[in-house]
Design a protein around this motif. Structure first.
Motif, mmCIF file in Angstrom:
data_model
loop_
_atom_site.group_PDB
_atom_site.id
_atom_site.type_symbol
_atom_site.label_atom_id
_atom_site.label_comp_id
_atom_site.label_asym_id
_atom_site.label_seq_id
_atom_site.Cartn_x
_atom_site.Cartn_y
_atom_site.Cartn_z
ATOM 1 N N ASP A 249 0.825 -1.205 0.000
ATOM 2 C CA ASP A 249 0.000 0.000 0.000
ATOM 3 C C ASP A 249 0.863 1.260 0.000
ATOM 4 O OD1 ASP A 249 -2.278 -1.508 -0.018
ATOM 5 O OD2 ASP A 249 -2.643 -1.351 2.134
ATOM 6 N N ILE A 250 1.935 1.252 0.774
ATOM 7 C CA ILE A 250 2.810 2.414 0.834
ATOM 8 C C ILE A 250 3.580 2.569 -0.466
ATOM 9 C CG2 ILE A 250 4.761 3.475 2.037
ATOM 10 C CD1 ILE A 250 2.054 3.461 3.536
ATOM 11 N N ARG A 251 4.023 1.456 -1.032
ATOM 12 C CA ARG A 251 4.712 1.541 -2.330
ATOM 13 C C ARG A 251 3.793 2.110 -3.399
ATOM 14 N NH1 ARG A 251 6.650 -3.555 -0.668
ATOM 15 N NH2 ARG A 251 5.206 -4.628 -2.083
ATOM 16 N N ASP A 252 2.527 1.714 -3.371
ATOM 17 C CA ASP A 252 1.563 2.252 -4.348
ATOM 18 C C ASP A 252 1.382 3.755 -4.158
ATOM 19 O OD1 ASP A 252 1.213 -0.251 -5.407
ATOM 20 O OD2 ASP A 252 -0.684 -0.655 -4.376
ATOM 21 N N LEU A 253 1.304 4.199 -2.903
ATOM 22 C CA LEU A 253 1.170 5.631 -2.637
ATOM 23 C C LEU A 253 2.398 6.394 -3.136
ATOM 24 C CD1 LEU A 253 -0.410 5.888 0.939
ATOM 25 C CD2 LEU A 253 -1.393 6.751 -1.196
ATOM 26 N N GLN A 254 3.566 5.812 -2.941
ATOM 27 C CA GLN A 254 4.791 6.454 -3.408
ATOM 28 C C GLN A 254 4.793 6.600 -4.922
ATOM 29 O OE1 GLN A 254 7.479 3.737 -1.054
ATOM 30 N NE2 GLN A 254 8.639 5.638 -0.785
ATOM 31 N N GLU A 255 4.281 5.594 -5.607
ATOM 32 C CA GLU A 255 4.215 5.667 -7.069
ATOM 33 C C GLU A 255 3.220 6.733 -7.523
ATOM 34 O OE1 GLU A 255 3.387 1.844 -8.681
ATOM 35 O OE2 GLU A 255 5.222 0.921 -7.895
ATOM 36 N N ASN A 256 2.114 6.864 -6.798
ATOM 37 C CA ASN A 256 1.087 7.833 -7.174
ATOM 38 C C ASN A 256 1.435 9.259 -6.766
ATOM 39 O OD1 ASN A 256 -0.566 5.824 -8.281
ATOM 40 N ND2 ASN A 256 -1.569 5.408 -6.326
ATOM 41 N N PRO B 279 4.882 10.696 -6.098
ATOM 42 C CA PRO B 279 6.343 10.652 -5.961
ATOM 43 C C PRO B 279 6.949 11.949 -5.452
ATOM 44 C CG PRO B 279 5.708 10.851 -8.270
ATOM 45 C CD PRO B 279 4.450 10.590 -7.502
ATOM 46 N N ASP B 280 6.265 13.058 -5.672
ATOM 47 C CA ASP B 280 6.834 14.354 -5.286
ATOM 48 C C ASP B 280 6.380 14.832 -3.912
ATOM 49 O OD1 ASP B 280 8.150 14.570 -7.761
ATOM 50 O OD2 ASP B 280 6.336 15.386 -8.702
ATOM 51 N N THR B 281 5.334 14.224 -3.387
ATOM 52 C CA THR B 281 4.778 14.736 -2.120
ATOM 53 C C THR B 281 4.729 13.707 -0.992
ATOM 54 O OG1 THR B 281 2.548 14.304 -2.997
ATOM 55 C CG2 THR B 281 3.405 16.572 -3.188
ATOM 56 N N LEU B 282 5.180 12.472 -1.260
ATOM 57 C CA LEU B 282 5.270 11.472 -0.196
ATOM 58 C C LEU B 282 6.723 11.052 -0.033
ATOM 59 C CD1 LEU B 282 4.115 9.597 1.943
ATOM 60 C CD2 LEU B 282 3.648 7.911 0.141
ATOM 61 N N ASP B 283 7.253 11.312 1.141
ATOM 62 C CA ASP B 283 8.641 11.001 1.470
ATOM 63 C C ASP B 283 8.623 10.000 2.618
ATOM 64 O OD1 ASP B 283 11.324 10.963 1.979
ATOM 65 O OD2 ASP B 283 11.480 13.061 2.613
ATOM 66 N N VAL B 284 9.022 8.763 2.347
ATOM 67 C CA VAL B 284 8.911 7.688 3.333
ATOM 68 C C VAL B 284 10.275 7.378 3.936
ATOM 69 C CG1 VAL B 284 8.239 5.285 3.733
ATOM 70 C CG2 VAL B 284 6.934 6.704 2.134
ATOM 71 N N SER B 285 10.299 7.284 5.274
ATOM 72 C CA SER B 285 11.523 6.932 5.993
ATOM 73 C C SER B 285 11.256 5.752 6.918
ATOM 74 C CB SER B 285 12.019 8.110 6.837
ATOM 75 O OG SER B 285 12.337 9.225 6.039
ATOM 76 N N HIS B 286 12.271 4.944 7.126
ATOM 77 C CA HIS B 286 12.167 3.867 8.115
ATOM 78 C C HIS B 286 12.393 4.453 9.498
ATOM 79 C CE1 HIS B 286 13.798 0.801 10.841
ATOM 80 N NE2 HIS B 286 12.930 -0.006 10.248
ATOM 81 N N LEU B 287 11.562 4.055 10.448
ATOM 82 C CA LEU B 287 11.741 4.510 11.826
ATOM 83 C C LEU B 287 11.168 3.498 12.800
ATOM 84 C CD1 LEU B 287 12.507 6.629 13.963
ATOM 85 C CD2 LEU B 287 10.242 7.638 13.642
ATOM 86 N N ASP B 288 11.996 3.094 13.736
ATOM 87 C CA ASP B 288 11.556 2.342 14.901
ATOM 88 C C ASP B 288 11.561 3.343 16.048
ATOM 89 O OD1 ASP B 288 11.288 0.834 17.181
ATOM 90 O OD2 ASP B 288 12.760 -0.677 16.623
ATOM 91 N N VAL B 289 10.381 3.712 16.555
ATOM 92 C CA VAL B 289 10.306 4.782 17.547
ATOM 93 C C VAL B 289 10.898 4.388 18.897
ATOM 94 C CG1 VAL B 289 8.335 5.923 16.472
ATOM 95 C CG2 VAL B 289 7.946 4.183 18.249
ATOM 96 N N THR B 290 11.293 3.117 19.053
ATOM 97 C CA THR B 290 11.990 2.730 20.276
ATOM 98 C C THR B 290 13.489 2.993 20.169
ATOM 99 O OG1 THR B 290 12.430 0.424 19.635
ATOM 100 C CG2 THR B 290 10.281 0.908 20.628
ATOM 101 N N ASN B 291 13.951 3.435 18.998
ATOM 102 C CA ASN B 291 15.367 3.693 18.761
ATOM 103 C C ASN B 291 15.611 5.198 18.751
ATOM 104 O OD1 ASN B 291 17.923 4.177 17.449
ATOM 105 N ND2 ASN B 291 17.856 2.087 16.646
ATOM 106 N N LEU B 292 16.194 5.719 19.816
ATOM 107 C CA LEU B 292 16.369 7.163 19.955
ATOM 108 C C LEU B 292 17.257 7.743 18.871
ATOM 109 C CD1 LEU B 292 15.802 9.726 21.534
ATOM 110 C CD2 LEU B 292 17.658 9.104 23.099
ATOM 111 N N ASP B 293 18.324 7.042 18.497
ATOM 112 C CA ASP B 293 19.207 7.542 17.436
ATOM 113 C C ASP B 293 18.452 7.689 16.122
ATOM 114 O OD1 ASP B 293 21.382 7.670 19.145
ATOM 115 O OD2 ASP B 293 22.116 5.667 18.612
ATOM 116 N N GLU B 294 17.589 6.718 15.817
ATOM 117 C CA GLU B 294 16.794 6.800 14.584
ATOM 118 C C GLU B 294 15.837 7.981 14.632
ATOM 119 O OE1 GLU B 294 14.783 3.361 13.156
ATOM 120 O OE2 GLU B 294 16.562 2.081 13.224
#
Length: 277
Positions: free
Chosen positions: A39-46, A48-63
């Motif tokens: 679903d997120i990949r589809d949104l990124q394709e639709n 591309p200029d306004t969706l910026d996706v990052s990986h984040l584990d909110v239990t990781n303070l450095d991230e």
């Protein structure tokens, strides 16, 4: 006027509904995910200029610090933070493992606190912004079998109420969203259940098992409608501190707060009896 939003946990539930509506409105979304999905990949394709996706584990303070730093470096200005990542944990306090307790605190409470703390210097320097914390009416009303979930929600609400006062002089608003039951993966897929003990069978503590079974009826809340109401709060001035979503959630919250008020009012003489004369 279009805005830039950072939303944690966009792969499902409220995060996904919010992202879809904002992108359709022409806004920019910096969305965080723990795991990639179609679903997120589809949104990124639709978008591309306004969706910026990052990986984040909110239990990781450095991230957390890195994602926030990179987001402001790339987008320069972010108007709204929506702290949405979190999950439900069900079971009696005795049934929960130490790992159960530590993980939900790190995700729902500490993770949300650190996201907000990481954001504050940037919002203060840009001179405006809005912080939206997704909580629950379970941040005001407690039920058996939900003790650690309530601990995280009561905790994050206290934190946000204090931070709202700290940030008001800097034109930064804070809003706590308190949804009732909604038809999202929160109940029907992502809920964590403790190793249940037979001693709690046939007691109110295990009543949540009925709620988690769709065969017993679905939650009344519409995630799309709730997402729309959340988005609308950003244009309200001053920022509303508490927003309850769902008629049952509001009814139960008012009942509990009324009971609590009566409880405290009955203690007037006893409280005064401890003052130094």
């Amino acid at each position: 006027m279009s805005k830039t939003w950072l939303i944690t946990g966009i792969s499902s539930g409220f995060g996904k509904a919010l992202t879809e509506q904002l992108l359709a409105n022409g806004d920019t979304v910096i969305g965080t995910v723990r795991k990639d999905n179609k679903d997120i990949r589809d949104l990124q394709e639709n978008f591309p200029d306004t969706l910026d996706v990052s990986h984040l584990d909110v239990t990781n303070l450095d991230e957390i610090h890195q994602v926030v730093k990179d987001a402001f470096s790339k987008h320069k200005q972010i108007d709204v933070l929506i702290n949405n990542a979190g999950y439900g944990l069900f079971g009696a306090a005795e049934e929960l493992s130490d790992d159960d307790v530590n993980l939900i605190l790190a995700t729902n409470l500490t993770g949300s606190i650190q996201m907000i703390r990481s954001f504050i210097p940037y919002l203060r320097k840009q001179g405006h912004g809005r912080i939206i914390q997704i909580s629950s009416y379970g941040g005001q009303v407690a039920y058996p079998g939900n003790s650690m979930y309530h601990a995280t929600k009561f905790g994050i609400e206290g934190f946000c109420e204090a931070v709202a006062q700290e940030l008001k002089p800097f034109n930064i608003g804070v809003t706590i969203i308190e949804p009732g039951g909604a038809r999202t993966e929160f109940r029907y897929g992502s809920a964590h259940v403790a190793n249940l003990m037979p001693e709690y069978d046939q007691t109110p503590t295990h009543d949540f098992l009925k709620m988690l079974d769709p065969a017993n009826g679905l939650a009344p809340g519409d995630p799309s409608k709730m997402a729309s109401r959340i988005i609308e709060t950003v244009d309200q001035t001053p920022a509303p501190l508490h927003v309850v979503l769902g008629s049952k959630a509001l009814r139960e919250t008012i009942l509990r707060l009324t009971d609590r008020l009566h409880e405290y009012q009955s203690e007037t003489d006893m409280a005064a009896s401890t003052d130094i004369e």
